[in-house]
Design a protein around this motif. Structure first.
Motif: not given
Length: 669
Positions: A433, A387-388, A596, A599, A325, A381-383, A594, A436
């Motif tokens: 995703v 999915q980020d 989404i 987020l 990331r 990772e948590r996200v 997660i 968002r």
């Protein structure tokens, strides 16, 4: 005039790296005018001995056959080469014609003619180890940087200390005059183009070419010219092997220059030092990340954020460390910088840099993070990466910069290879995703003549806290499978099923059990026994229960659910054991799905026309349309030459022998 004096002779013979360091230290501390020719000959002699002229058995493991060595540099060898250079320059330049005290364009052109006339005419573009005066004096070969450095060293021999190097990220020229405001091309431009030497670089600046950095090159002092010589050292023996001794000496010399603040205005040298520290760290020194960050900060503060390599250096380092990331953030920043230039065929090096990032590194990350990859890493990772929304937005920013770089250029950048990888990478992101992402267009955008269909409306309009209508159904924010847009997928299916029951049933109220069943299917695993007439409809085991790997391996293979796993996590894992192993290796007893929809929404501002045209496809809730994206991304209409002073293109083509950048290392997962 700088000369080869007795005080330099006392350091000979040079028998180890410590002796070389002592000589460089003396030159940096005890004189205002370090002898460029002397130092370049010494470094070139060592480099050629440890690389070009180094022999080792071909049938033996090269990593074990190269014993540590260091050549003994005798004063006789260095003095002979130095005297040859001085006599060659002084014998060809009539100083009685230049008495102003400062160099003139005529003088600079004359000196470059002398260097050029002694070069061999054989083709040797992109060959290594040709940047030092040792190569010039022993083999009559110099690369782009070597010619420019040789001109500056020759002017120093003649007593004109106002002539200095100007360095971009892949080119070099000289600055001269009372205030150092005059510029002149002096270096290699390919066969048949010698006449460009002596001309100012203003044309390249006006055309916004990356080679000239929009008038923000590194303008060297004499000490920084020493730094450029050291940074230009190439320790490679061949494509797969480096000289440890040469790399170690380069590293020590760079730290010597760093400690004396001669690298603080030199981002490329800081990047090279960071690369060397990543390979073999020096105890008590700043870590590589600190050096890469310093290079980025310098590029921003001193050079108006016109340099690209500080970002790609840092991004590649983070990529090698598995911080994907963060790597994508720096690649997007690099793309933003290059968007301020017009692409030219001479931009070969930076083109290859972005091509590697777009078509190799990013797709590799995406594959690694998806179920296509051999390794399964969604819980690192948590996200998760795919999915980020931030990762999706950064990827869009990266390509927007590339598209803007292409605009106004005579040569397209993006071919079908770029487009295929772009579509592949985007398609692997979770479809939710896109809901968002909010896309804005700089300067506005012309609306399509045809009215948009309901299906083409961006998903974010339904998920920004506002109620809307679609397919005649109400939409409310929920916490189901699709966040705020659950009914968008559930209700049409239910409506279709109800329509098949009969007209009487259509007038009846919707059975709440059907709605509950449909929504719950997205969160839990259906119990097969329930369909046979017994048991509860869904597994009662919550998805946060820790699972022992032995329990997973002993699970029945008849389709019964795996405890603690949702359908989404099962699809992403190669096997149930992968999920447990991943949790176990990270010390996590729980695996959290997660949501989404919760987020943060990411805003992206498009500047390029191609990406503006894709804005609806990139946020659409409909099926991902790869074909339309590829077609738009490879459209030729967006690269027509704009008729302005900033985008004019010369019909001439020059072939630069690029300044050596760091050797590309194979990436490791």
């Amino acid at each position: 005039m700088a000369g080869f004096r007795d005080r330099e002779q006392q350091y000979f013979p040079l028998q180890d790296s410590e002796a070389v360091i002592r000589l460089f230290k003396y030159q940096l501390e005890n004189t205002d005018d370090p002898n460029l020719a002397l130092l370049s000959i010494i470094v070139g002699c060592i480099e050629n001995t440890l690389t070009v002229n180094r022999a080792f058995p071909q049938d033996v493991d090269s990593s074990k056959s190269l014993e540590p060595i260091f050549p003994v540099i005798e004063i006789v060898t260095v003095e002979a080469l130095y005297s040859k250079f001085v006599s060659q320059i002084k014998g060809a330049v009539d100083l009685t014609r230049y008495k102003s005290g400062y160099a003139t364009r005529e003088l600079v052109k004359r000196v470059s003619d002398v260097i050029w006339s002694n070069l061999t005419r054989s083709y040797y573009k992109d060959k290594a180890h040709l940047q030092s005066l040792y190569s010039y004096l022993t083999g009559n070969k110099l690369d782009c940087f070597g010619v420019a450095f040789g001109v500056v060293a020759a002017c120093q021999v003649l007593g004109f200390n106002d002539v200095h190097l100007a360095l971009s990220e892949d080119h070099a020229w000289v600055i001269f005059g009372k205030n150092g405001e005059d510029t002149a091309e002096v270096t290699w431009h390919g066969k048949g183009n010698e006449d460009k030497r002596g001309q100012p670089v203003s044309c390249g600046v006006d055309e916004r070419r990356w080679l000239y950095l929009n008038s923000y090159p590194v303008k060297c002092t004499r000490y920084m010219e020493v730094a450029s010589m050291v940074s230009g050292i190439n320790p490679s023996i061949n494509a797969s092997m480096d000289s440890v001794e040469m790399a170690s000496l380069q590293q020590e010399l760079l730290w010597l220059l760093y400690d004396k603040n001669h690298l603080k205005l030199y981002p490329m040298a800081l990047g090279n030092l960071g690369d060397l520290e990543e390979i073999i760290a020096t105890p008590g020194r700043p870590p590589p990340a600190t050096l890469f960050k310093e290079a980025v900060d310098t590029a921003k503060a001193v050079y108006s954020n016109r340099h690209v390599y500080p970002y790609t250096y840092f991004g590649s380092y983070l990529y090698r460390k598995g911080l994907y990331r963060d790597a994508l953030k720096f690649w997007a920043e690099a793309s933003s910088v290059i968007s301020g230039y017009n692409y030219n065929r001479e931009d070969e090096e930076i083109y290859k840099e972005f091509l590697e990032i777009a078509n190799e590194l990013i797709p590799h990350v995406v594959k690694l993070m998806s179920n296509d990859g051999v390794q399964f890493k969604p819980c690192l990772e948590r996200v998760p990466f795919l999915q980020d929304p931030e990762c999706y937005a950064l990827l869009l920013r990266f390509y927007d910069g590339i598209c803007e770089w292409e605009e106004g250029s005579s040569t397209p950048v993006l071919h079908i290879g770029w487009a295929k990888q772009f579509a592949y990478s985007l398609s692997k992101f979770d479809p939710k995703v896109r809901s968002r992402i909010v896309i804005e267009c700089e300067g506005g955008v012309e609306e399509d003549s045809d009215s948009e269909t309901e299906e083409d409306e961006p998903v974010q309009k339904l998920t920004n806290g506002k109620n809307g209508k679609k397919h005649g159904l109400d939409h409310t924010d929920g916490n189901g499978l699709n966040g705020g847009g659950d009914d968008d997928h559930i209700n049409p299916t239910i409506q279709e099923l109800e329509s098949k029951v009969g007209t009487e049933s259509q007038n009846e109220a919707r059975n709440p059990n059907i709605v509950a069943l449909a929504q719950a299917c997205g969160e839990s695993i259906l119990n097969p026994e329930y369909l046979l007439g017994s048991g509860e409809p869904f597994t009662s085991v919550p998805k946060t229960v820790a699972v022992d790997i032995s329990e997973l391996l002993s699970s029945k293979a008849n389709g019964s659910p795996f405890p603690g796993m949702t359908m989404d996590s099962m699809l992403k894992a190669d096997s149930p054991a992968d999920m447990a192993l991943c949790r176990h290796s990270l010390g996590q007893s729980d695996f959290v799905e997660i949501d989404i929809s919760k987020l943060e929404i990411q805003k992206v501002v498009f500047k390029s026309q191609k990406m503006k045209g894709l804005r609806k496809l990139l946020t659409s809730s409909a099926k991902f349309n790869s074909s339309a994206i590829k077609l738009q991304l490879t459209a030729q209409s967006q690269v027509s030459v704009k008729h302005s002073i900033h985008s004019k293109r010369s019909s001439e083509s020059y072939d630069y022998a690029g300044i050596r950048k760091r050797m590309r290392r194979e990436s490791k997962d």
